[in-house]
Design a protein around this motif. Structure first.
Motif, PDB file in Angstrom:
ATOM      1  N   LYS A 176      -0.625  -7.498   6.684  1.00 42.24           N
ATOM      2  CA  LYS A 176       0.293  -7.307   5.891  1.00 42.24           C
ATOM      3  C   LYS A 176       1.750  -7.928   6.644  1.00 42.24           C
ATOM      4  O   LYS A 176       2.101  -6.663   7.848  1.00 42.24           O
ATOM      5  CB  LYS A 176       0.079  -6.886   4.968  1.00 42.24           C
ATOM      6  CG  LYS A 176      -1.340  -6.319   4.343  1.00 42.24           C
ATOM      7  CD  LYS A 176      -1.770  -6.939   3.387  1.00 42.24           C
ATOM      8  CE  LYS A 176      -2.518  -6.915   1.964  1.00 42.24           C
ATOM      9  NZ  LYS A 176      -3.107  -7.819   2.071  1.00 42.24           N
ATOM     10  N   GLU A 177       2.744  -8.007   5.290  1.00 43.39           N
ATOM     11  CA  GLU A 177       4.380  -7.899   5.504  1.00 43.39           C
ATOM     12  C   GLU A 177       4.839  -6.580   4.933  1.00 43.39           C
ATOM     13  O   GLU A 177       4.285  -6.541   4.678  1.00 43.39           O
ATOM     14  CB  GLU A 177       5.020  -9.094   5.339  1.00 43.39           C
ATOM     15  CG  GLU A 177       4.345 -10.580   6.434  1.00 43.39           C
ATOM     16  CD  GLU A 177       5.095 -10.650   7.615  1.00 43.39           C
ATOM     17  OE1 GLU A 177       5.943 -10.466   8.100  1.00 43.39           O
ATOM     18  OE2 GLU A 177       3.788 -11.602   8.253  1.00 43.39           O
ATOM     19  N   GLY A 178       5.689  -6.377   6.359  1.00 43.32           N
ATOM     20  CA  GLY A 178       6.073  -5.375   6.158  1.00 43.32           C
ATOM     21  C   GLY A 178       5.634  -3.611   6.360  1.00 43.32           C
ATOM     22  O   GLY A 178       4.316  -4.044   7.215  1.00 43.32           O
ATOM     23  N   PRO A 179       6.938  -2.285   6.005  1.00 46.15           N
ATOM     24  CA  PRO A 179       4.710  -1.312   6.575  1.00 46.15           C
ATOM     25  C   PRO A 179       3.501  -1.370   6.007  1.00 46.15           C
ATOM     26  O   PRO A 179       3.728  -1.917   4.523  1.00 46.15           O
ATOM     27  CB  PRO A 179       5.761  -0.462   6.191  1.00 46.15           C
ATOM     28  CG  PRO A 179       6.636  -1.012   4.986  1.00 46.15           C
ATOM     29  CD  PRO A 179       7.287  -2.077   5.358  1.00 46.15           C
ATOM     30  N   SER A 180       2.747  -0.534   6.515  1.00 45.91           N
ATOM     31  CA  SER A 180       1.834   0.058   6.276  1.00 45.91           C
ATOM     32  C   SER A 180       2.045   0.795   4.755  1.00 45.91           C
ATOM     33  O   SER A 180       3.597   1.625   4.146  1.00 45.91           O
ATOM     34  CB  SER A 180       0.971   1.260   6.740  1.00 45.91           C
ATOM     35  OG  SER A 180       1.205   2.053   6.937  1.00 45.91           O
ATOM     36  N   ILE A 181       0.819   0.641   3.960  1.00 43.74           N
ATOM     37  CA  ILE A 181       1.020   1.337   3.077  1.00 43.74           C
ATOM     38  C   ILE A 181       0.883   3.344   2.702  1.00 43.74           C
ATOM     39  O   ILE A 181       1.662   3.714   1.992  1.00 43.74           O
ATOM     40  CB  ILE A 181      -0.943   1.381   1.768  1.00 43.74           C
ATOM     41  CG1 ILE A 181      -0.266   1.632   0.144  1.00 43.74           C
ATOM     42  CG2 ILE A 181      -0.967   2.118   2.294  1.00 43.74           C
ATOM     43  CD1 ILE A 181       0.568   0.991  -0.513  1.00 43.74           C
ATOM     44  N   GLN A 182       0.696   3.420   3.953  1.00 42.97           N
ATOM     45  CA  GLN A 182       1.424   5.068   4.130  1.00 42.97           C
ATOM     46  C   GLN A 182       3.074   5.448   4.165  1.00 42.97           C
ATOM     47  O   GLN A 182       2.966   6.374   4.424  1.00 42.97           O
ATOM     48  CB  GLN A 182       0.330   5.206   5.244  1.00 42.97           C
ATOM     49  CG  GLN A 182      -1.180   5.487   5.228  1.00 42.97           C
ATOM     50  CD  GLN A 182      -1.500   6.825   4.761  1.00 42.97           C
ATOM     51  OE1 GLN A 182      -0.959   8.024   4.033  1.00 42.97           O
ATOM     52  NE2 GLN A 182      -2.608   6.526   3.711  1.00 42.97           N
ATOM     53  N   MET A 183       3.588   4.279   4.776  1.00 51.53           N
ATOM     54  CA  MET A 183       4.914   4.502   5.405  1.00 51.53           C
ATOM     55  C   MET A 183       5.442   4.540   4.208  1.00 51.53           C
ATOM     56  O   MET A 183       7.238   4.481   3.845  1.00 51.53           O
ATOM     57  CB  MET A 183       5.194   3.563   6.066  1.00 51.53           C
ATOM     58  CG  MET A 183       4.893   3.596   7.598  1.00 51.53           C
ATOM     59  SD  MET A 183       5.178   5.899   8.225  1.00 51.53           S
ATOM     60  CE  MET A 183       6.646   5.291   8.391  1.00 51.53           C
ATOM     61  N   GLN A 184       5.211   3.407   2.588  1.00 51.79           N
ATOM     62  CA  GLN A 184       5.989   3.144   1.892  1.00 51.79           C
ATOM     63  C   GLN A 184       6.091   4.194   0.755  1.00 51.79           C
ATOM     64  O   GLN A 184       5.416   5.355   0.875  1.00 51.79           O
ATOM     65  CB  GLN A 184       5.383   2.128   0.564  1.00 51.79           C
ATOM     66  CG  GLN A 184       5.346   1.693   1.288  1.00 51.79           C
ATOM     67  CD  GLN A 184       4.242  -0.359   0.949  1.00 51.79           C
ATOM     68  OE1 GLN A 184       3.982   0.221  -0.796  1.00 51.79           O
ATOM     69  NE2 GLN A 184       4.397  -0.983   1.141  1.00 51.79           N
ATOM     70  N   LYS A 185       7.456   4.610   0.461  1.00 50.11           N
ATOM     71  CA  LYS A 185       8.230   5.783  -0.102  1.00 50.11           C
ATOM     72  C   LYS A 185       6.484   5.527  -1.522  1.00 50.11           C
ATOM     73  O   LYS A 185       6.660   5.015  -1.688  1.00 50.11           O
ATOM     74  CB  LYS A 185       9.443   5.885  -0.931  1.00 50.11           C
ATOM     75  CG  LYS A 185      10.405   5.353   0.195  1.00 50.11           C
ATOM     76  CD  LYS A 185      11.577   5.285  -0.626  1.00 50.11           C
ATOM     77  CE  LYS A 185      12.609   5.231   0.603  1.00 50.11           C
ATOM     78  NZ  LYS A 185      14.429   4.905  -0.317  1.00 50.11           N
ATOM     79  N   ARG A 186       6.863   7.767  -1.332  1.00 49.27           N
ATOM     80  CA  ARG A 186       5.347   7.278  -3.001  1.00 49.27           C
ATOM     81  C   ARG A 186       6.239   7.057  -3.915  1.00 49.27           C
ATOM     82  O   ARG A 186       5.228   6.828  -4.588  1.00 49.27           O
ATOM     83  CB  ARG A 186       5.582   8.987  -2.774  1.00 49.27           C
ATOM     84  CG  ARG A 186       4.253   9.209  -3.070  1.00 49.27           C
ATOM     85  CD  ARG A 186       4.099  11.460  -3.108  1.00 49.27           C
ATOM     86  NE  ARG A 186       3.563  12.215  -4.227  1.00 49.27           N
ATOM     87  CZ  ARG A 186       3.055  12.397  -4.742  1.00 49.27           C
ATOM     88  NH1 ARG A 186       3.921  13.801  -3.792  1.00 49.27           N
ATOM     89  NH2 ARG A 186       2.441  13.536  -5.082  1.00 49.27           N
ATOM     90  N   ASP A 187       7.205   7.013  -4.377  1.00 51.29           N
ATOM     91  CA  ASP A 187       8.159   6.747  -5.684  1.00 51.29           C
ATOM     92  C   ASP A 187       7.684   5.023  -5.765  1.00 51.29           C
ATOM     93  O   ASP A 187       7.178   4.951  -7.600  1.00 51.29           O
ATOM     94  CB  ASP A 187       9.340   6.837  -5.679  1.00 51.29           C
ATOM     95  CG  ASP A 187       9.773   8.439  -5.922  1.00 51.29           C
ATOM     96  OD1 ASP A 187       8.617   8.867  -6.291  1.00 51.29           O
ATOM     97  OD2 ASP A 187      10.450   8.735  -5.585  1.00 51.29           O
TER      98      ASP A 187
END
Length: 149
Positions: free
Chosen positions: A97-108
């Motif tokens: 997947k492109e971009g940051p992993s789901i853990q690194m995305q903001k919680r909001d």
């Protein structure tokens, strides 16, 4: 070459630089065996769901790799032998997947995605205007009893 995602959990008493050093170490192991690390992320210290080797927390690291299976097997073997690594999870994926992993995305961004913003809901009160929960019920009963007497 096949694509893989790896999650490493290291002991909690390591420093951040030592934990990031583990990422570099295992990245070079993959590179030495004919693979390459596409992306790596350090997720930080997180609480474990259950104790592992008497540890309640661990340093999490995430690697995306493009490597032959022999390189992945060697990396996993060395991770199991390494004293600082508690767990390793490797998953083969069809594409990264492109971009940051789901853990690194903001919680909001994760939680508010489909619900939207609820706006200001105002101050919550019950029918009698009391802000408390069940505490007010006892006081009202006592007050009503005192008023009768």
């Amino acid at each position: 070459m096949p694509l893989y995602e790896h999650v490493l959990i290291a002991r909690q008493d390591l420093s951040n630089t030592q934990a990031e050093g583990l990422i570099e170490h295992f990245s070079t192991v993959l590179a030495d065996n004919g693979g390459k690390v596409v992306e790596n992320e350090y997720w930080g210290v997180r609480t474990l769901a259950y104790k592992i080797n008497k540890n309640r927390k661990g340093h999490y690291a995430f690697l995306r790799s493009d490597a032959p299976s022999a390189a992945v097997q060697e990396m996993e073997r060395l991770a199991r032998l390494h004293d600082d690594v508690m767990r390793v999870l490797t998953v083969r994926v069809d594409e990264h997947k492109e971009g940051p992993s789901i853990q690194m995305q903001k919680r909001d961004e994760r939680e508010r995605g489909d619900r939207g913003d609820r706006g200001d809901r105002g101050e919550r009160r019950d029918r009698d205007g009391d802000r408390g929960g069940d505490r007010g019920g006892e006081r009202r009963e006592r007050r009503d009893r005192d008023d009768r007497n």
